[in-house]
Design an enzyme around this catalytic site. Structure first.
Site, PDB file in Angstrom:
ATOM      1  N   ASN A  57      20.464  -8.871 -36.739  1.00  0.00           N
ATOM      2  CA  ASN A  57      19.858  -7.833 -35.990  1.00  0.00           C
ATOM      3  C   ASN A  57      18.848  -8.666 -34.751  1.00  0.00           C
ATOM      4  O   ASN A  57      18.704  -9.924 -35.017  1.00  0.00           O
ATOM      5  CB  ASN A  57      19.069  -6.946 -36.752  1.00  0.00           C
ATOM      6  CG  ASN A  57      19.054  -5.423 -35.896  1.00  0.00           C
ATOM      7  OD1 ASN A  57      18.808  -5.436 -34.334  1.00  0.00           O
ATOM      8  ND2 ASN A  57      19.181  -4.115 -36.617  1.00  0.00           N
ATOM      9  N   HIS A  69       7.642 -30.142 -44.369  1.00  0.00           N
ATOM     10  CA  HIS A  69       6.965 -31.384 -43.916  1.00  0.00           C
ATOM     11  C   HIS A  69       6.398 -31.917 -44.904  1.00  0.00           C
ATOM     12  O   HIS A  69       6.096 -31.268 -46.216  1.00  0.00           O
ATOM     13  CB  HIS A  69       5.833 -30.768 -43.120  1.00  0.00           C
ATOM     14  CG  HIS A  69       6.371 -30.227 -41.860  1.00  0.00           C
ATOM     15  ND1 HIS A  69       6.856 -30.843 -40.809  1.00  0.00           N
ATOM     16  CD2 HIS A  69       6.783 -28.848 -41.635  1.00  0.00           C
ATOM     17  CE1 HIS A  69       7.092 -29.990 -39.823  1.00  0.00           C
ATOM     18  NE2 HIS A  69       7.257 -28.875 -40.530  1.00  0.00           N
ATOM     19  N   LYS A 120      12.928 -19.331 -54.344  1.00  0.00           N
ATOM     20  CA  LYS A 120      13.762 -19.906 -55.319  1.00  0.00           C
ATOM     21  C   LYS A 120      15.254 -19.298 -54.975  1.00  0.00           C
ATOM     22  O   LYS A 120      15.386 -18.140 -54.578  1.00  0.00           O
ATOM     23  CB  LYS A 120      13.288 -19.912 -56.688  1.00  0.00           C
ATOM     24  CG  LYS A 120      13.198 -18.391 -57.229  1.00  0.00           C
ATOM     25  CD  LYS A 120      12.528 -18.318 -58.491  1.00  0.00           C
ATOM     26  CE  LYS A 120      12.480 -17.019 -59.208  1.00  0.00           C
ATOM     27  NZ  LYS A 120      12.121 -16.897 -60.523  1.00  0.00           N
TER      28      LYS A 120
END
Length: 186
Positions: free
Chosen positions: A84, A114, A165
């Site tokens: 969408n 990072h 997770k």
């Protein structure tokens, strides 16, 4: 010796300011601009643009306007994929999406990350982890899936969830961080 692009795709530290990668991001932005200027998302022209941009696609897919990618070549979508409005696919590592999957508006899949060390983080060095969605996955509006997550088949992600997770097949997940809300009897 690996190129910066090869290191990036492998999930190793790489230099995002590398010329080859800057050119690849520019190419992706040009393709996205052409896609967004197409009269209809389902037009043959729009689908051809996305087939050239993505690493692989099924034959049947629909992506609404507002799509954002880093490179595109690391995005692999299965048959009958639907995204969408305003989906963000940060694809420094592979994003692999199975067949019959749906992304609601404003879904964000982030493979980029990072270094935690502030000195390293303030350079152009970064790395990523792939994201994999199994078959028949539905991701609700505004959900965020972070680097390294794998979702099994038939997973439903609630709107606004932050998925930090991996989860197995046949579950409904939601919340921040996402947790199992229900096991599906399939």
């Amino acid at each position: 010796m690996q190129t910066e692009k090869e290191k990036m795709i492998a999930g190793e530290l790489y230099d995002a300011a590398n010329q080859e990668l800057r050119e690849a991001r520019k190419y992706a932005q040009e393709k996205l601009k052409a896609f967004h200027q197409a009269k209809e998302e389902d037009s043959p022209e729009a689908k051809t643009i996305l087939k050239k941009l993505f690493g692989s696609t099924g034959e049947q897919f629909h992506i609404n306007q507002g799509l954002i990618v880093d490179y595109g070549f690391n995005v692999h979508i299965g048959e009958n994929f639907y995204a969408n409005f305003n989906c963000t696919l940060l694809d420094i590592c592979p994003i692999t999406i199975g067949k019959n999957c749906m992304l609601a508006p404003n879904v964000q899949l982030y493979t980029a990350t990072h270094p935690l060390d502030p000195i390293k983080r303030n350079t152009s060095i970064e790395y990523g982890k792939p994201i994999t969605l199994g078959d028949n996955v539905w991701v609700g509006g505004g959900a965020i899936i972070i680097p390294g997550v794998t979702l099994g088949d038939n997973v439903v992600v609630g709107a606004g969830a932050v998925v930090t997770k991996s989860f197995p097949d046949n579950v409904v997940i939601g919340g921040n961080p996402a947790r199992v809300i229900k096991v599906l009897e399939i």
